[in-house]
Enzyme design. Structure first.
Site, PDB file in Angstrom:
ATOM      1  N   TYR A  96     -18.417   6.893  25.030  1.00 58.88           N
ATOM      2  CA  TYR A  96     -18.178   5.885  24.002  1.00 58.88           C
ATOM      3  C   TYR A  96     -19.333   4.903  24.118  1.00 58.88           C
ATOM      4  O   TYR A  96     -19.319   3.979  24.941  1.00 58.88           O
ATOM      5  CB  TYR A  96     -16.827   5.192  24.200  1.00 58.88           C
ATOM      6  CG  TYR A  96     -16.597   4.044  23.241  1.00 58.88           C
ATOM      7  CD1 TYR A  96     -16.848   4.192  21.875  1.00 58.88           C
ATOM      8  CD2 TYR A  96     -16.134   2.809  23.688  1.00 58.88           C
ATOM      9  CE1 TYR A  96     -16.655   3.154  20.996  1.00 58.88           C
ATOM     10  CE2 TYR A  96     -15.927   1.758  22.817  1.00 58.88           C
ATOM     11  CZ  TYR A  96     -16.189   1.935  21.472  1.00 58.88           C
ATOM     12  OH  TYR A  96     -16.003   0.894  20.604  1.00 58.88           O
ATOM     13  N   HIS A 145     -11.544   6.872  13.068  1.00 58.83           N
ATOM     14  CA  HIS A 145     -12.349   8.081  13.273  1.00 58.83           C
ATOM     15  C   HIS A 145     -11.458   9.309  13.119  1.00 58.83           C
ATOM     16  O   HIS A 145     -10.243   9.242  13.343  1.00 58.83           O
ATOM     17  CB  HIS A 145     -12.942   8.117  14.681  1.00 58.83           C
ATOM     18  CG  HIS A 145     -13.914   7.024  14.978  1.00 58.83           C
ATOM     19  ND1 HIS A 145     -15.271   7.224  15.085  1.00 58.83           N
ATOM     20  CD2 HIS A 145     -13.718   5.698  15.222  1.00 58.83           C
ATOM     21  CE1 HIS A 145     -15.876   6.094  15.378  1.00 58.83           C
ATOM     22  NE2 HIS A 145     -14.956   5.143  15.469  1.00 58.83           N
ATOM     23  N   ASP A 169     -18.297   9.307  20.641  1.00 57.15           N
ATOM     24  CA  ASP A 169     -18.658   8.340  19.617  1.00 57.15           C
ATOM     25  C   ASP A 169     -19.987   7.727  20.032  1.00 57.15           C
ATOM     26  O   ASP A 169     -20.038   6.873  20.919  1.00 57.15           O
ATOM     27  CB  ASP A 169     -17.554   7.273  19.518  1.00 57.15           C
ATOM     28  CG  ASP A 169     -17.868   6.201  18.482  1.00 57.15           C
ATOM     29  OD1 ASP A 169     -18.956   6.247  17.877  1.00 57.15           O
ATOM     30  OD2 ASP A 169     -17.021   5.305  18.300  1.00 57.15           O
TER      31      ASP A 169
END
Length: 265
Positions: free
Chosen positions: A106, A256, A150
């Protein structure tokens, strides 16, 4: 054997555990890489993952913020732990499943101002990328390695809803795009989603909560990625990569949606 791997910024795993279970059941996912779990390791819903057939876990938790996890149907062994976040956030977790090293990220979003001197969050993002790029430059490219997560950068013109507008907005500025490509080139990684859906097809994996109807507003960004090393790319099942955008239509979804790819291991 085919291994289906998914990445998904879930934006609170406890809040959306029922959605996780539904997605795993409907998609047949074998390994799930989650970002923004937003809980400590002892708060992670382990029993729910065991019930959905993903009992093997690697978790890096943080109270109320960030946090990443890997849940697998197959046994997990340890992979190199990367120390690349200068702020010591829980932003990376690793595992080896069926001989494939998985690094789940992330990466910092970077705030609103694309200026390293005036915006500490943006500087942190660029620093994170620089440290990760240096790490990947040392890796043996022949080894099977998957980078998932991500990445908070949408690289190309067809990965954003409006290239001209977004070029001034954090997540698609020229400096960020160059930084992303430096990371990709450092390890010789393939972008398996874009390989499956060549340009000029528009792709997105994130849509703002601000729009009541995300499809009508259609202001998406492709921030989530699955990359394979040269040693893993030949194992990608051709055309298997998929963006599960219908998940974004579920009640109270994450902003998302999940992405999957199949590996022939």
């Amino acid at each position: 054997m085919t291994l289906r791997i998914a990445t998904w910024n879930i934006n609170s795993v406890r809040l959306r555990i029922d959605q996780v279970a539904r997605f795993v059941a409907e998609s047949g996912t074998d390994v799930l890489c989650l970002q923004e779990i937003k809980c400590l390791e002892d708060q992670f819903p382990r029993n729910a993952f065991a019930e959905m057939g993903l009992p093997y876990l690697r978790i890096a938790g943080q109270k109320g913020w960030h946090g990443v996890a890997i849940a697998s149907r197959r046994p997990i062994t340890d992979a190199p732990r990367l120390d690349i976040c200068r702020n010591k956030h829980a932003r990376v977790v690793s595992a080896v499943v069926e001989g494939v090293e998985i690094q789940n990220f992330y990466i910092p979003a970077g705030g609103d101002l694309p200026d390293r001197e005036l915006n500490e969050k943006f500087d942190h993002k660029m620093d994170y990328y620089e440290r990760l790029t240096a790490e990947m430059a040392t890796r043996d490219r022949s080894k099977p390695l998957l980078l998932a997560g991500d990445f908070n950068i949408a690289p190309n013109e067809f990965d954003v809803w409006n290239h001209r507008y977004m070029s001034k907005v954090v997540s698609h500025t020229p400096g960020e795009v160059e930084t992303l490509y430096r990371l990709q080139n450092a390890g010789g990684f393939n972008d398996v989603v874009r390989d499956a859906f060549p340009e000029p097809q528009k792709l997105a994996s994130w849509w703002s909560y601000r729009a009541q109807d995300f499809r009508k507003s259609n202001r998406g960004l492709r921030l989530d990625h699955l990359w394979t090393s040269p040693g893993l790319t030949p194992k990608v099942v051709p055309g298997s990569a998929k963006i599960h955008d219908t998940v974004r239509e579920w009640d109270q979804p994450s902003d998302h949606c999940p992405i999957t790819v199949d590996l022939d291991v």
